[in-house]
Design a protein around this motif. Structure first.
Motif, mmCIF file in Angstrom:
data_model
loop_
_atom_site.group_PDB
_atom_site.id
_atom_site.type_symbol
_atom_site.label_atom_id
_atom_site.label_comp_id
_atom_site.label_asym_id
_atom_site.label_seq_id
_atom_site.Cartn_x
_atom_site.Cartn_y
_atom_site.Cartn_z
ATOM 1 N N GLY A 3 -3.094 17.096 49.783
ATOM 2 C CA GLY A 3 -3.315 18.297 48.994
ATOM 3 C C GLY A 3 -4.732 18.568 48.557
ATOM 4 O O GLY A 3 -4.993 19.564 47.871
ATOM 5 N N LEU A 4 -5.696 17.749 48.955
ATOM 6 C CA LEU A 4 -7.080 17.915 48.499
ATOM 7 C C LEU A 4 -8.000 18.472 49.575
ATOM 8 O O LEU A 4 -9.168 18.750 49.313
ATOM 9 C CB LEU A 4 -7.633 16.571 47.995
ATOM 10 N N ASP A 5 -7.505 18.608 50.796
ATOM 11 C CA ASP A 5 -8.313 19.123 51.909
ATOM 12 C C ASP A 5 -9.607 18.339 52.079
ATOM 13 O O ASP A 5 -10.688 18.901 52.246
ATOM 14 C CB ASP A 5 -8.628 20.613 51.698
ATOM 15 N N LEU A 6 -9.504 17.018 52.029
ATOM 16 C CA LEU A 6 -10.676 16.166 52.218
ATOM 17 C C LEU A 6 -10.916 15.922 53.705
ATOM 18 O O LEU A 6 -10.106 16.267 54.558
ATOM 19 C CB LEU A 6 -10.488 14.839 51.486
ATOM 20 N N THR A 7 -12.045 15.314 53.984
ATOM 21 C CA THR A 7 -12.474 15.064 55.359
ATOM 22 C C THR A 7 -12.738 13.576 55.557
ATOM 23 O O THR A 7 -13.274 12.906 54.672
ATOM 24 C CB THR A 7 -13.755 15.855 55.680
ATOM 25 N N GLU A 8 -12.334 13.062 56.702
ATOM 26 C CA GLU A 8 -12.728 11.712 57.110
ATOM 27 C C GLU A 8 -14.001 11.806 57.949
ATOM 28 O O GLU A 8 -14.038 12.552 58.938
ATOM 29 C CB GLU A 8 -11.637 11.051 57.956
ATOM 30 N N VAL A 9 -15.022 11.062 57.547
ATOM 31 C CA VAL A 9 -16.258 10.980 58.326
ATOM 32 C C VAL A 9 -16.236 9.652 59.089
ATOM 33 O O VAL A 9 -16.261 8.576 58.487
ATOM 34 C CB VAL A 9 -17.502 11.068 57.423
ATOM 35 N N ILE A 10 -16.164 9.755 60.401
ATOM 36 C CA ILE A 10 -16.077 8.569 61.256
ATOM 37 C C ILE A 10 -17.442 8.296 61.882
ATOM 38 O O ILE A 10 -18.063 9.202 62.439
ATOM 39 C CB ILE A 10 -15.031 8.774 62.366
ATOM 40 N N GLU A 11 -17.880 7.067 61.776
ATOM 41 C CA GLU A 11 -19.117 6.661 62.455
ATOM 42 C C GLU A 11 -18.769 5.538 63.421
ATOM 43 O O GLU A 11 -18.150 4.544 63.034
ATOM 44 C CB GLU A 11 -20.165 6.201 61.445
ATOM 45 N N LEU A 12 -19.157 5.705 64.657
ATOM 46 C CA LEU A 12 -18.808 4.755 65.711
ATOM 47 C C LEU A 12 -20.058 4.420 66.518
ATOM 48 O O LEU A 12 -20.790 5.310 66.941
ATOM 49 C CB LEU A 12 -17.741 5.364 66.629
ATOM 50 N N THR A 13 -20.286 3.125 66.696
ATOM 51 C CA THR A 13 -21.431 2.664 67.484
ATOM 52 C C THR A 13 -20.953 2.157 68.836
ATOM 53 O O THR A 13 -19.989 1.384 68.908
ATOM 54 C CB THR A 13 -22.197 1.553 66.746
ATOM 55 N N LEU A 14 -21.618 2.602 69.883
ATOM 56 C CA LEU A 14 -21.315 2.166 71.243
ATOM 57 C C LEU A 14 -22.595 1.686 71.903
ATOM 58 O O LEU A 14 -23.703 1.996 71.453
ATOM 59 C CB LEU A 14 -20.702 3.304 72.066
ATOM 60 N N LEU A 15 -22.432 0.943 72.963
ATOM 61 C CA LEU A 15 -23.571 0.442 73.724
ATOM 62 C C LEU A 15 -23.365 0.786 75.185
ATOM 63 O O LEU A 15 -22.262 0.624 75.720
ATOM 64 C CB LEU A 15 -23.698 -1.078 73.560
ATOM 65 N N VAL A 16 -24.410 1.259 75.831
ATOM 66 C CA VAL A 16 -24.351 1.593 77.250
ATOM 67 C C VAL A 16 -25.392 0.755 77.982
ATOM 68 O O VAL A 16 -26.563 0.703 77.587
ATOM 69 C CB VAL A 16 -24.622 3.092 77.491
ATOM 70 N N GLY A 17 -24.969 0.095 79.044
ATOM 71 C CA GLY A 17 -25.909 -0.724 79.789
ATOM 72 C C GLY A 17 -25.366 -1.134 81.136
ATOM 73 O O GLY A 17 -24.203 -0.861 81.468
ATOM 74 N N PRO A 18 -26.190 -1.802 81.949
ATOM 75 C CA PRO A 18 -25.757 -2.246 83.279
ATOM 76 C C PRO A 18 -24.623 -3.262 83.177
ATOM 77 O O PRO A 18 -24.484 -3.962 82.177
ATOM 78 C CB PRO A 18 -27.023 -2.859 83.885
ATOM 79 N N GLU A 19 -23.843 -3.353 84.243
ATOM 80 C CA GLU A 19 -22.674 -4.236 84.213
ATOM 81 C C GLU A 19 -23.034 -5.704 84.369
ATOM 82 O O GLU A 19 -22.230 -6.582 84.019
ATOM 83 C CB GLU A 19 -21.680 -3.826 85.297
#
Length: 402
Positions: free
Chosen positions: A316-332
């Motif tokens: 009932g408060l119309d709040l928001t979830e702020v999601i922060e996600l860290t990823l890593l991209v690199g060679p296999e």
């Protein structure tokens, strides 16, 4: 005052074998004479008064008589300091006491030890004094048990594993580099990391008791996956380096997706903006959230995404979830390969009020653990990334991509 004595095998001493180090202050004791037995005791606690200490007592017995002992004490230099000093003193019987002197390493402080050993049934006590520089400390350690050398060695933990040339990143982290270096080469190795596009774990620069006893130190480093191989090669060639390579870290292959490198590189360079946009869209779809921003880390090349979605918990408060996600991209693999791997790292979820006029402020949001894990559906996230980027996921049972 009673010291805390630990002989249980569940406590692992972080000492490389042998326990009596190669360091200048800790030469290995001579072999016991024929017919003698050697017993060990580990003492943690108040051997050095208010200073945190980690001590090893090694005694040589001939029949029921103690003919010699060695006291190895590693301790904080002050009650508020993380810096350690260590002394190893050989003790000889003298007037009913076990006495000896020496100097600490690396601070070279003079040390004198005078102790009386009193046996009581299966245990014994140490009473007397330890003088470090101008300070004399009273020793009163009781209820001390002992163990054989084999039992003592069983309690010693191994050093952190360093893999010099991993075939892939199934067992090590792509950004976690470590270098094990002798004390003489330590400063030059650390100074060489300046300007190399790397971050150093400060805690690994502070000598532990294991470092002082082993005469070498392991420095932990983070750098971008594409720079790691060159950095490892440079470190391996430096004087005093025992080993350099990859080690465990915050990214595990079980939470990753492999994609075709050709689709996301141009003349060897990553199409960073395009890939960030595609990853953000896939993550948003999986989490039912709207991408807000993305940012690449200049050192590690980690990608931090920020997304928002309606909060479902505070009704009932119309709040928001702020999601922060860290990823890593690199060679296999350290050598490159035909694929890029997207590793999923740390995440956080916080509440926010996006009302147009006055807004709620929050003292705390999710408390981590179960609530945040429930908010980030990682299996769905991995599946969405694999689907939307035409990728593969890791098959742990068969140790391959599928």
């Amino acid at each position: 005052m009673r010291a805390l004595v630990v002989v249980a095998a569940s406590l692992m001493l972080a000492l490389p074998a042998p326990a009596w180090s190669q360091a200048k202050g800790g030469a290995k004791p001579p072999a016991p004479p024929a017919g003698a037995t050697v017993r060990y005791t580990t003492i943690f606690g108040e051997l050095m008064g208010s200073l945190q200490s980690d001590a090893i007592w090694r005694e040589t017995r001939q029949g029921g008589r103690v003919t010699a002992a060695v006291l190895d004490v590693c301790h904080s230099v002050s009650a508020t300091s993380a810096r350690k000093d260590r002394f190893v003193v050989t003790l000889e019987p003298q007037g009913g006491k076990l006495v000896g002197s020496g100097h600490s390493e690396p601070d070279q402080v003079p040390v004198k030890v005078s102790l009386t050993r009193r046996a009581t049934g299966d245990t014994f006590a140490l009473e007397g004094t330890i003088t470090r520089g101008d300070t004399t400390l009273t020793v009163a350690a009781s209820d001390l048990g002992d163990m054989s050398e084999a039992e003592f060695r069983d309690q010693q933990s191994t050093e952190d594993e360093i893999v010099t040339a991993p075939a892939n990143f199934a067992e090590v982290s792509p950004i976690a580099v470590a270098v094990r270096v002798s004390r003489d080469g330590f400063l030059d190795v650390v100074k060489s990391l300046r300007g190399q596009g790397a971050r150093v774990d400060y805690a690994s620069l502070v000598q532990s008791c294991a470092d002082l006893r082993g005469g070498r130190q392991t420095v932990r480093i983070e750098t971008a996956p594409e720079r790691a191989a060159a950095l490892v090669a440079k470190l391996q060639a430096m004087p005093g380096v025992v080993a350099a390579g990859w080690t465990s870290g915050s990214y595990g292959i079980e939470r990753s997706v492999r994609v075709k490198a050709a689709a996301w590189t141009d003349s060897g360079s990553l199409k960073a903006d395009a890939l960030a946009e595609r990853i953000g869209a896939a993550v948003g779809t999986a989490l039912g959230a709207k991408p807000v921003s993305s940012q690449w880390d200049d050192v590690t090349r980690e990608l931090t995404l920020k997304l928002e979605r309606p909060d479902q918990a505070a009704r009932g408060l119309d709040l928001t979830e702020v999601i922060e996600l860290t990823l890593l991209v690199g060679p296999e693999t350290p050598a490159g390969g035909d694929g890029l791997v997207i590793w999923i790292g740390e995440s956080s979820v916080e509440p926010a009020d996006r009302a147009t006029d006055s807004r709620l402020a929050f003292t705390s949001g999710y408390q981590g653990g179960d609530e945040e894990s429930a908010a980030i559906e990682f299996e769905a996230l991995i599946a969405a990334l694999a689907r939307d980027l035409d990728g593969q996921v890791w098959d742990s049972e068969n140790a391959r991509w599928k």
